[in-house]
Design an enzyme around this catalytic site. Sequence first.
Site, PDB file in Angstrom:
ATOM      1  N   ARG A   1      -4.892 -12.959  -8.906  1.00 33.59           N
ATOM      2  CA  ARG A   1      -5.986 -12.266  -7.799  1.00 33.59           C
ATOM      3  C   ARG A   1      -6.710 -11.561  -8.849  1.00 33.59           C
ATOM      4  NH1 ARG A   1      -6.139  -7.064  -3.929  1.00 33.59           N
ATOM      5  NH2 ARG A   1      -7.717  -8.384  -2.551  1.00 33.59           N
TER       6      ARG A   1
ATOM      7  N   HIS B   1     -15.141  -7.060  -3.093  1.00 34.85           N
ATOM      8  CA  HIS B   1     -14.352  -5.971  -3.501  1.00 34.85           C
ATOM      9  C   HIS B   1     -14.847  -5.255  -4.323  1.00 34.85           C
ATOM     10  CE1 HIS B   1     -10.378  -4.619  -5.272  1.00 34.85           C
ATOM     11  NE2 HIS B   1     -10.904  -3.767  -5.555  1.00 34.85           N
TER      12      HIS B   1
ATOM     13  N   ASN C   1      -2.084  -4.587   1.365  1.00 32.80           N
ATOM     14  CA  ASN C   1      -2.536  -3.354   0.260  1.00 32.80           C
ATOM     15  C   ASN C   1      -1.546  -2.011   0.026  1.00 32.80           C
ATOM     16  OD1 ASN C   1      -4.258  -5.562  -1.039  1.00 32.80           O
ATOM     17  ND2 ASN C   1      -5.671  -3.809  -1.037  1.00 32.80           N
TER      18      ASN C   1
ATOM     19  N   TYR D   1       0.426   1.842  -0.812  1.00 36.19           N
ATOM     20  CA  TYR D   1       0.117   2.497  -1.551  1.00 36.19           C
ATOM     21  C   TYR D   1       1.512   3.483  -1.233  1.00 36.19           C
ATOM     22  CZ  TYR D   1      -2.960  -0.504  -4.464  1.00 36.19           C
ATOM     23  OH  TYR D   1      -3.450  -1.438  -5.332  1.00 36.19           O
TER      24      TYR D   1
ATOM     25  N   GLU E   1      -1.784  -6.455  -3.499  1.00 35.48           N
ATOM     26  CA  GLU E   1      -1.771  -5.131  -3.991  1.00 35.48           C
ATOM     27  C   GLU E   1      -0.280  -4.233  -3.356  1.00 35.48           C
ATOM     28  OE1 GLU E   1      -5.113  -2.550  -3.984  1.00 35.48           O
ATOM     29  OE2 GLU E   1      -6.497  -4.390  -4.055  1.00 35.48           O
TER      30      GLU E   1
HETATM   31  O1  IFM Z   1      -7.871   0.106  -7.623  1.00 37.76           O
HETATM   32  C1  IFM Z   1      -7.352   0.112  -7.041  1.00 37.76           C
HETATM   33  C2  IFM Z   1      -8.143  -0.531  -6.104  1.00 37.76           C
HETATM   34  O2  IFM Z   1      -9.644  -1.570  -6.573  1.00 37.76           O
HETATM   35  C3  IFM Z   1      -8.416  -1.166  -4.519  1.00 37.76           C
HETATM   36  N1  IFM Z   1      -6.822  -0.718  -4.289  1.00 37.76           N
HETATM   37  C4  IFM Z   1      -6.511   0.457  -4.814  1.00 37.76           C
HETATM   38  C5  IFM Z   1      -5.841   0.125  -6.159  1.00 37.76           C
HETATM   39  C6  IFM Z   1      -5.918   1.678  -6.776  1.00 37.76           C
HETATM   40  O3  IFM Z   1      -6.317   2.879  -6.065  1.00 37.76           O
END
Ligand code: IFM
Length: 480
Positions: A81, A125, A297, A299, A367
């Site tokens: 990606r 992005h 995405n 985290y 992500e």
């Molecule tokens: O690096 C970033 C990415 O550009 C977008 N999502 C989170 C990542 C980590 O902060």
Amino acid sequence: MTHAVTHVELPSDFLFGAATSAYQIEGGWDADGKGPSIWDRFTHRPGRIRNGDTGDTAAETYRNFQTDIDMMRALGLDAYRFSIAWSRVMPDGRGRVNDKGLDYYDRLVDALLAKGLIPFPTLFHWDLPQALEDDKGGFVHRDTAEYFADYAAAVVRRLGDRVDHWTTLNEPWVHATMGYLIGVHAPGRRDPWAYLRVVHHQLLGHGLAMARIRALRPTARVGIALNLTPFYQAGDSPHDREAADTGDQLLNRLFLDPLFRGRYPDPLWGKMRLFHPRIRPGDMDLIAQPLDFLGVNYYTRSVLRYHRLVPLLHLWPKELGMIAGVDRGPSGVTYTAMGWEVYPAGLFETLLRLKKEYGNPTIYITENGAAFLDTVEPGGRIRDEERRAFLEQHLAVTGAAARVGVDVRGYFVWSIIDNFEWAYGFDKRFGLVHVDFATQQRIIKDSGHWYARLIRAVHGAENGAYEGRGTQGPDSSSHL
Ligand code: IFM
């Protein structure tokens, strides 16, 4: 289901990839007719980015992407990606197409396919052409949505014969919030009047682009990547519950509801009446066109406590690490170098929620990953056990979600290589592969070797055993 070398259990046809974005890796910021983007302008202003870092050269993949593609191939990845820089393709953001910019992505796609890697491009992005910011205020203006669709069409005309999966936007919440409300990302604006316009016009751009892509390539699979964060209440009080619910509406539902239900979330939307963008008839239908996939995405999570002085602001501290009103979770938990709590259960919960509340969409985790402080040993080895464990835990819950019927088809590690982490510059390293930004030397970290072995194990023996280094094995040269 196949049992892998770890706790991870995933279907053998599960897609494994890794992700990057253009500004964070490419460099070549003004090469071959590229126009400036808002990130070029923003990073060139002193004081905006830690250590004064810029993406001018970054990981230099504009000059050489083949090394990284060879490495991805060696690791056994199925897909890559990456994002396309709008200002390479259309230097002014609209009108004239820069063929040399498109040539670059043409070569990239061909090189990926030649190595058996599936290209998963993202069209936006965050690196908006500066000209559109100057002329229109970026996505504050509705016209930018139309220009985005034109740009998407230009890209798809060129690459659509070889690319099947298109992601329109990456994390539109972050672009709107960090770029136009808080101002720590490009273009650095702090304008509450702009905020919901940027939200709506990005979504509109997504809808318009999706329609254009489908008209050009009826078999294309089109999606959008959202940053999703589950919100938890810190205490039992109804106020804390309200804080968590507000957080959820402002971050998750602000995008999920229009995309899947064709309306913005209430009661929050009603409360923000003063700041509403103009919504024209037909906008919500465009936005709510069925997605072929949702990119997730993930985290961390957010734990919120109500604070009467920061009625809405308790949303952002995880990103900024500074606003009061947020709990850090119980002691004993791990935090990444970003200060984000490691909380894999939140990914499971998010996936399950999408199944229950949003119609079980096809999902790619576009992500997931972690920044930790990496040490390069004298022999060149990087024992990033925390990152490996992070990935294993999140892949394990992904497998668990698949087993209870979540339609999750693939997973992209953020990121394949260390790169420019926006306001943090090069300080925060998320890569499976270490990059020495002075020499451009790459070293595969232990987590990268682990990921390769996992992929081989899940896909089965037909792909052959991974011949790289074991995490306990002797140091072999992984300098590429
Ligand atoms: O690096 C970033 C990415 O550009 C977008 N999502 C989170 C990542 C980590 O902060």
